[in-house]
Design a protein around this motif. Structure first.
Motif, short mmCIF file in Angstrom:
data_model
loop_
_atom_site.label_atom_id
_atom_site.label_comp_id
_atom_site.label_asym_id
_atom_site.label_seq_id
_atom_site.Cartn_x
_atom_site.Cartn_y
_atom_site.Cartn_z
N PRO A 160 22.31 15.74 53.31
CA PRO A 160 22.80 14.61 52.52
C PRO A 160 24.26 14.77 52.10
O PRO A 160 24.58 15.25 51.01
N TYR A 161 25.14 14.34 52.99
CA TYR A 161 26.57 14.29 52.67
C TYR A 161 26.82 13.00 51.90
O TYR A 161 27.15 11.97 52.48
N HIS A 162 26.67 13.03 50.59
CA HIS A 162 26.63 11.81 49.79
C HIS A 162 27.88 10.94 49.93
O HIS A 162 27.80 9.73 50.13
N ASP A 163 29.05 11.56 49.81
CA ASP A 163 30.30 10.81 49.82
C ASP A 163 30.59 10.21 51.20
O ASP A 163 30.93 9.03 51.33
N THR A 188 28.44 9.65 53.76
CA THR A 188 27.47 8.64 54.22
C THR A 188 27.59 7.34 53.43
O THR A 188 27.38 6.25 53.99
N ALA A 189 27.94 7.42 52.16
CA ALA A 189 28.13 6.20 51.37
C ALA A 189 29.27 5.37 51.94
O ALA A 189 29.17 4.14 52.06
N LEU A 234 28.71 15.72 42.56
CA LEU A 234 29.50 14.66 43.18
C LEU A 234 30.46 14.05 42.15
O LEU A 234 30.06 13.68 41.05
N ARG A 256 28.93 21.33 50.80
CA ARG A 256 28.97 19.93 50.37
C ARG A 256 28.66 19.83 48.88
O ARG A 256 27.93 20.66 48.33
N PHE A 298 23.11 8.16 57.13
CA PHE A 298 22.62 7.39 55.98
C PHE A 298 21.25 6.79 56.28
O PHE A 298 20.58 6.31 55.37
N LYS A 303 26.59 18.77 45.84
CA LYS A 303 25.22 18.32 45.59
C LYS A 303 25.26 17.12 44.64
O LYS A 303 26.29 16.75 44.11
N ALA A 304 24.11 16.50 44.45
CA ALA A 304 24.06 15.27 43.66
C ALA A 304 24.68 15.46 42.28
O ALA A 304 25.43 14.60 41.79
N PRO A 312 19.13 11.37 56.58
CA PRO A 312 20.02 12.38 56.01
C PRO A 312 19.48 13.79 56.13
O PRO A 312 19.05 14.41 55.15
#
Length: 253
Positions: A155-158, A160-161, A106, A100, A149, A102-103, A152
């Motif tokens: 943290p799958y940022h994209d 979960t957003a 992204l 995935r 979300f 990371k921050a 998490p």
């Protein structure tokens, strides 16, 4: 409306959790439109297994025109509007925590891809089924979300957003569409054991999640599908704008 009288459209309905949802509705006697993008063979196998009760349609949810064509095909085949829509399709995503972004990695493309698949796509489908639902004064929309979300563990940022935004649409659309007899709800699973999307998840992650749940197990696609049936059934006729977390009790509320 009883489940065995419904026409149900399941996006991404030929594989993974989508196939479990399609089969759950078929088990209850519904007629099911199975939307697929890449899983053509699996979709047509369902048609062969349930002759006369399954319609496989090519459907990329990111395309508004394909959404409209799928709904038109359902009406032509089954002689009436779509009664229940299940927004399940997951576009080009794998639950692999190691791979995935990371921050700091992204990108706009990561976010755009998930928003187009998990937010814009469901809106296309809801808008496509609305005329028929409004005309008959009945409709059920069930969006497939996630507990990630809220909790998490990875943290799958994209992803979960986009799903968090879909929950917002669930709640605001329920307000707009309630007067038309249409309910809009969400079923949010955790990591499911096992789908195509979760196949890349290491076994130790599954074990850690199971250990943290009151039921001491990871939820299956079939268990999540049962909750989808509830929202489409007469027993949920007074329920709308809700998010039901189906994850063995890992996340509360």
């Amino acid at each position: 409306m009883p489940l065995d009288e419904q026409v149900v459209l399941v996006t991404g309905g030929a594989r993974g959790v989508g196939a479990s949802i399609s089969r759950a509705f078929l088990r209850e006697g519904a007629r099911v439109v199975v939307g697929f993008r890449e899983s053509r063979e699996a979709a047509h196998r369902l048609e062969e297994e349930f002759p006369g009760r399954v319609l496989a349609v090519e459907l990329d949810v990111r395309s508004r025109s394909q959404a409209v064509r799928a709904v038109e095909a359902a009406a032509e085949r089954f002689g009436g509007p779509v009664d229940t829509l299940v927004n399940n399709a997951l576009v080009d995503f794998s639950f692999n925590g190691e791979a995935r972004p990371k921050a700091h990695e992204l990108t706009d493309d990561h976010l755009r891809a998930q928003v187009e698949g998990s937010l814009t796509g469901p809106v296309h489908l809801i808008q496509a089924v609305l005329p028929g639902m409004r005309e008959q004064g009945f409709g059920r929309v069930v969006n497939i979300g996630t507990n990630l979300f809220q909790h998490p563990v990875v943290p799958y940022h994209d992803y979960t957003a986009a799903k968090a935004a879909l929950l917002s649409i669930t709640r605001t659309f329920s307000h707009d569409l309630g007067p038309d007899g249409i309910t809009v709800n969400m079923v949010s699973g955790g990591l499911l054991r096992t789908t195509d999307a979760s196949a890349a998840t290491p076994e130790e992650v599954f074990d850690a999640i199971a250990a943290g749940t009151p039921l001491r197990e990871v939820t299956t696609p079939e268990q999540l599908a049962d909750a989808v049936l509830f929202f489409a059934s007469p027993w949920a006729r007074a329920v709308t704008g809700q998010n039901l977390v189906v994850d063995g009790g890992l996340v509360k509320g």
